[in-house]
Design a protein around this motif. Structure first.
Motif, mmCIF file in Angstrom:
data_model
loop_
_atom_site.group_PDB
_atom_site.id
_atom_site.type_symbol
_atom_site.label_atom_id
_atom_site.label_comp_id
_atom_site.label_asym_id
_atom_site.label_seq_id
_atom_site.Cartn_x
_atom_site.Cartn_y
_atom_site.Cartn_z
ATOM 1 N N ASP A 261 13.860 -1.165 5.217
ATOM 2 C CA ASP A 261 14.516 0.015 4.648
ATOM 3 C C ASP A 261 13.761 0.452 3.400
ATOM 4 O O ASP A 261 14.102 0.065 2.282
ATOM 5 C CB ASP A 261 15.977 -0.300 4.320
ATOM 6 N N GLY A 262 12.722 1.244 3.601
ATOM 7 C CA GLY A 262 11.936 1.741 2.480
ATOM 8 C C GLY A 262 11.882 3.253 2.475
ATOM 9 O O GLY A 262 12.151 3.901 3.490
ATOM 10 N N ASP A 263 11.522 3.838 1.332
ATOM 11 C CA ASP A 263 11.383 5.295 1.260
ATOM 12 C C ASP A 263 10.201 5.772 2.093
ATOM 13 O O ASP A 263 10.170 6.917 2.546
ATOM 14 C CB ASP A 263 11.196 5.752 -0.191
ATOM 15 N N ASP A 264 9.216 4.902 2.266
ATOM 16 C CA ASP A 264 8.064 5.210 3.115
ATOM 17 C C ASP A 264 7.504 3.898 3.649
ATOM 18 O O ASP A 264 7.995 2.812 3.319
ATOM 19 C CB ASP A 264 6.997 6.016 2.360
ATOM 20 N N VAL A 265 6.474 3.995 4.482
ATOM 21 C CA VAL A 265 5.914 2.801 5.111
ATOM 22 C C VAL A 265 5.303 1.859 4.078
ATOM 23 O O VAL A 265 5.344 0.634 4.233
ATOM 24 C CB VAL A 265 4.874 3.185 6.185
ATOM 25 N N GLN A 267 6.407 1.181 1.116
ATOM 26 C CA GLN A 267 7.461 0.355 0.539
ATOM 27 C C GLN A 267 7.926 -0.711 1.523
ATOM 28 O O GLN A 267 8.237 -1.838 1.129
ATOM 29 C CB GLN A 267 8.638 1.221 0.096
ATOM 30 N N VAL A 268 7.968 -0.364 2.805
ATOM 31 C CA VAL A 268 8.328 -1.363 3.822
ATOM 32 C C VAL A 268 7.315 -2.516 3.817
ATOM 33 O O VAL A 268 7.693 -3.696 3.828
ATOM 34 C CB VAL A 268 8.399 -0.716 5.217
ATOM 35 N N ILE A 269 6.044 -2.165 3.777
ATOM 36 C CA ILE A 269 4.998 -3.197 3.727
ATOM 37 C C ILE A 269 5.151 -4.054 2.476
ATOM 38 O O ILE A 269 5.095 -5.293 2.534
ATOM 39 C CB ILE A 269 3.596 -2.542 3.788
ATOM 40 N N ASP A 270 5.384 -3.405 1.331
ATOM 41 C CA ASP A 270 5.584 -4.141 0.077
ATOM 42 C C ASP A 270 6.782 -5.086 0.185
ATOM 43 O O ASP A 270 6.721 -6.237 -0.261
ATOM 44 C CB ASP A 270 5.810 -3.170 -1.085
ATOM 45 N N GLY A 288 1.726 -12.963 8.292
ATOM 46 C CA GLY A 288 1.035 -12.203 9.330
ATOM 47 C C GLY A 288 0.675 -10.812 8.850
ATOM 48 O O GLY A 288 -0.453 -10.337 9.063
ATOM 49 N N LEU A 289 1.610 -10.149 8.186
ATOM 50 C CA LEU A 289 1.325 -8.810 7.655
ATOM 51 C C LEU A 289 0.413 -8.883 6.438
ATOM 52 O O LEU A 289 -0.513 -8.071 6.297
ATOM 53 C CB LEU A 289 2.639 -8.113 7.294
ATOM 54 N N ALA A 290 0.635 -9.873 5.574
ATOM 55 C CA ALA A 290 -0.175 -9.992 4.356
ATOM 56 C C ALA A 290 -1.653 -10.174 4.679
ATOM 57 O O ALA A 290 -2.526 -9.633 3.981
ATOM 58 C CB ALA A 290 0.326 -11.167 3.515
ATOM 59 N N ASN A 352 -7.582 -2.877 0.775
ATOM 60 C CA ASN A 352 -6.763 -3.981 0.284
ATOM 61 C C ASN A 352 -5.285 -3.630 0.255
ATOM 62 O O ASN A 352 -4.433 -4.515 0.231
ATOM 63 C CB ASN A 352 -7.215 -4.388 -1.121
ATOM 64 N N SER A 353 -4.997 -2.350 0.241
ATOM 65 C CA SER A 353 -3.618 -1.884 0.156
ATOM 66 C C SER A 353 -3.441 -0.694 1.077
ATOM 67 O O SER A 353 -4.366 0.119 1.256
ATOM 68 C CB SER A 353 -3.282 -1.489 -1.281
ATOM 69 N N SER A 354 -2.256 -0.553 1.647
ATOM 70 C CA SER A 354 -1.998 0.594 2.520
ATOM 71 C C SER A 354 -2.092 1.910 1.756
ATOM 72 O O SER A 354 -2.431 2.945 2.333
ATOM 73 C CB SER A 354 -0.610 0.455 3.148
ATOM 74 N N ARG A 355 -1.818 1.878 0.458
ATOM 75 C CA ARG A 355 -1.862 3.113 -0.341
ATOM 76 C C ARG A 355 -3.285 3.622 -0.560
ATOM 77 O O ARG A 355 -3.470 4.773 -0.975
ATOM 78 C CB ARG A 355 -1.159 2.896 -1.684
ATOM 79 N N GLU A 356 -4.279 2.784 -0.308
ATOM 80 C CA GLU A 356 -5.673 3.210 -0.468
ATOM 81 C C GLU A 356 -6.162 4.051 0.716
ATOM 82 O O GLU A 356 -7.196 4.721 0.618
ATOM 83 C CB GLU A 356 -6.590 1.991 -0.598
#
Length: 378
Positions: A261-265, A267-270, A288-290, A352-356
């Motif tokens: 439950d995140g505002d965007d993907v 945040q879900v990943i975080d 696994g995700l990390a 390294n991060s989805s935000r990149e």
């Protein structure tokens, strides 16, 4: 009494038999590459498609039983190393072998999903990737106490394909998204809860199930034969209830829904990666995700979102589009290299991060790479 159909092949990677019943016949398919955990090659896909097409029009074949050789696995997935070679030998594409493999595998999966005659899949042991695609497409899906299911494509920068966009979107709550992003492993109880399986039957009953199927007087009515299949399987499932393992997904649903439950993907990943937990199943899912590709996490999330209302045909067409674009991009080859080729488990992911990840790059994976989708005529 059996009539072998593997003529002309020594140790065929897929064996075909016709089992004589009280009335009619049962087509039996056995994946027969236990040394590679029955991983699907293009040849195996083509053999299975051809036999499905033949039996579809054979009035003597009333039902189909699919199983696999060896105790360890029903099918551990597709032949990823062959896909890797196709990708690295043709950087930027087209990657003819890999793209043909995906197109023909998805066509075979679609055939299973839309088959009128009852198909029973005996999904024992490891059922991953392409193996789950086969099982998920069958009308009668049996799991056992040894079943271990996963779609860990985030770890090699792919995505849960072979119809994953269909069955993951139909799981309770956010379970499908969580399993897709983390590659978490699930068992037979989880398969029943998430809708991936229809029956739990202990391994010891397999021969008796086959014997029961051969005792039936099958008819020319596919609907009646589906009912007969239910009738055969039900008592074995009832006898097996005491050996059903404890599930992981249902007890964790409140946590799964909260994490997703995140505002965007991003945040879900975080949420998933940052969780502090001593729970072993949640810890493995987090890791696994990390350790997976953050670019892949984004296209996994977007694929599920974009296909949430799609038809089955549209699902496979969209999966082929995404798979084709992925195999032409270097992230996939690097993921396979690190996990399966060099086995150093040190993938050099591009981000390294989805935000990149730039929006334009992600968008490019969802644009058609050809004038006409090879699955346009499904």
């Amino acid at each position: 009494m059996e009539k072998p159909l593997g003529a002309g092949m020594t140790n065929p990677t897929v064996q075909f038999d016709e089992l004589v019943a009280a009335s009619g016949r049962i087509g039996r398919v056995t994946l027969n590459a236990p040394a590679t955990l029955n991983s699907l090659t293009l040849q195996m896909v083509d053999l299975l498609q051809a036999k499905l097409d033949q039996w579809r029009h054979d009035d003597d074949i009333a039902a189909i039983f699919i199983d696999a050789a060896g105790d360890k696995a029903f099918c551990a997935g597709g032949d990823v190393q062959a896909l890797y070679r196709s990708a690295v030998e043709n950087p930027g594409g087209p990657c003819d072998y890999a793209e043909n493999f995906f197109a023909r595998e998805y066509r075979m999966n679609y055939s299973l999903h839309t088959y009128e005659k009852p198909i029973l899949c005996w999904g024992h042991g490891i059922v991953m990737g392409g193996g789950l695609g086969v099982m998920a497409g069958c009308a009668h899906r049996v799991v056992t106490e040894t079943t271990r299911i996963a779609m860990p494509e985030v770890t090699i920068a792919l995505f849960p394909d072979v119809g994953g966009s269909w069955f993951l979107n139909r799981m309770p709550g956010k379970a499908g998204l969580f399993l897709a992003l983390t590659g978490a492993s699930i068992n037979a109880a989880d398969a029943l809860y998430t809708g991936l399986a229809d029956r739990f039957i202990s391994s010891e009953h397999k021969a008796a199930v086959l014997d029961s199927l051969q005792q039936q007087a099958w008819t020319m009515s596919a609907a009646d034969n589906h009912g007969m299949m239910h009738h055969c399987l039900r008592p074995f499932a009832e006898r097996s209830l005491s050996t059903l393992p404890a599930g992981q997904v249902e007890p964790h649903m409140a946590t799964i829904n909260r994490l997703c439950d995140g505002d965007d993907v991003h945040q879900v990943i975080d949420n998933i990666v940052a969780q502090q937990t001593e729970d072993p199943w949640l810890s493995r899912a987090r890791d696994g995700l990390a350790h997976g590709s953050k670019l892949a996490a984004l296209w996994i999330h977007r694929q599920l979102w974009e296909t949430r209302h799609a038809s089955l045909k549209e699902v496979f067409q969209s999966e082929l589009q995404l798979a084709t674009n992925i195999v032409r991009f270097p992230e996939f080859a690097e993921g396979v290299r690190a996990l399966l080729i060099d086995k150093d488990r040190q993938p050099a992911w591009q981000f390294n991060s989805s935000r990149e990840v730039q929006g334009a790059l992600l968008d490019a994976f969802f644009h058609a790479p050809w004038e006409q989708n090879p699955l346009a005529n499904l």
